[in-house]
Design an enzyme around this catalytic site. Structure first.
Site, PDB file in Angstrom:
ATOM      1  N   TYR A 199      34.001 -55.426  -9.357  1.00  0.00           N
ATOM      2  CA  TYR A 199      34.583 -54.760 -10.524  1.00  0.00           C
ATOM      3  C   TYR A 199      33.491 -54.192 -11.421  1.00  0.00           C
ATOM      4  O   TYR A 199      33.587 -53.050 -11.900  1.00  0.00           O
ATOM      5  CB  TYR A 199      35.443 -55.767 -11.289  1.00  0.00           C
ATOM      6  N   SER A 210      35.706 -50.058 -18.515  1.00  0.00           N
ATOM      7  CA  SER A 210      35.736 -51.443 -18.974  1.00  0.00           C
ATOM      8  C   SER A 210      34.451 -51.773 -19.727  1.00  0.00           C
ATOM      9  O   SER A 210      33.424 -51.113 -19.553  1.00  0.00           O
ATOM     10  CB  SER A 210      35.853 -52.384 -17.763  1.00  0.00           C
TER      11      SER A 210
END
Length: 252
Positions: free
Chosen positions: A154, A140
């Site tokens: 995350y 990401s």
């Protein structure tokens, strides 16, 4: 570019989003695709778009035993794994320091980081024996840039994934194995539904689409084995973070 016909790819998180798009793109290139995810109905819908080349393996990647069992079945059926795409990932709505629960922290780390590690660990011996193999870890933008948007769990998982990915290249490159961490910015996938602040359809339409990431996955798979793309960042041209920063920081 390499011919992918009859080669074998295993994609986790293949029921939706980037994993789904990657599976369809690799099947369109002629690969046998083994698609894994937690929801059978979603996997069946994806399989229907894979031109008869899909095998379904329901899987929760947070179970190391189940991951190994799936890999064993893939090898028993196909005798090899040429490409592995680790795309299984979650985030939670209550994700920031003031409201993330210990249980939600554990869930994000177990799936986003541990699950990817279990999958890489399971396929590496096979790829090393083959003398050829590509691992694609779907990381990401949050794996490179810390922000409050994605939350600490995350963000930590994706930073760790990037480090884990490069350690594969360090240790397995002499065996013909290479690993790529794809680091997308905002992508219009169902994971956006868990954002604390809802994302409008207008904004989603300007984002990178899952199919764009599927094309990137297929491109990586077609590169010759002597080429390693260590990491790749893909983001929307209309980048909401840049637009917001420009609005508050640039003189008008």
């Amino acid at each position: 570019m390499r011919d992918l016909t009859h080669k074998v790819a295993w994609i986790t998180g293949a029921g939706t989003g980037i994993g789904e798009a990657g599976a369809i793109a690799l099947a369109q290139a002629g690969m046998n695709v083994v698609i894994s995810g937690r929801r059978l109905a979603k996997l069946e819908a994806v399989a229907a778009q894979c031109q008869g080349l899909a095998t379904i393996e329901v899987l929760d990647v947070s179970s190391k035993e189940d991951v190994q069992a799936v890999v064993d079945r893939i090898v028993a059926k196909f005798s090899r794994i040429d490409v592995m795409v680790a795309s299984a990932g979650i985030n939670v709505k209550e994700r920031n320091w003031h409201n993330v629960s210990l249980e939600d922290w554990d869930s994000v780390i177990r799936i986003d980081l541990d699950g990817a590690f279990y999958c890489c660990k399971a396929v590496l011996p096979i790829m090393k024996t083959q003398g050829d193999g590509l691992i694609i870890n779907i990381s990401s933008w949050a794996g490179k840039h810390v922000s409050v948007v994605t939350g600490p769990a995350y963000t930590a998982a994706k930073h760790a994934m990037n480090a884990m990915n490069e350690s594969i290249n360090m240790e397995a490159c002499t065996y013909g194995v290479r690993a790529t961490a794809i680091c997308p910015g905002e992508v219009a996938t169902p994971i956006l539904d868990n954002r604390p602040i809802p994302v409008t359809q207008e904004d989603r339409d300007k984002m990178v689409q899952a199919e764009d990431c599927g094309e990137v996955i297929r491109f990586l798979a077609t590169l010759p084995k002597h080429v390693c793309i260590n990491d790749m960042t893909i983001s929307p041209t209309w980048n909401r973070g840049y637009v917001a920063a420009a609005g508050s920081q640039l003189p008008r």
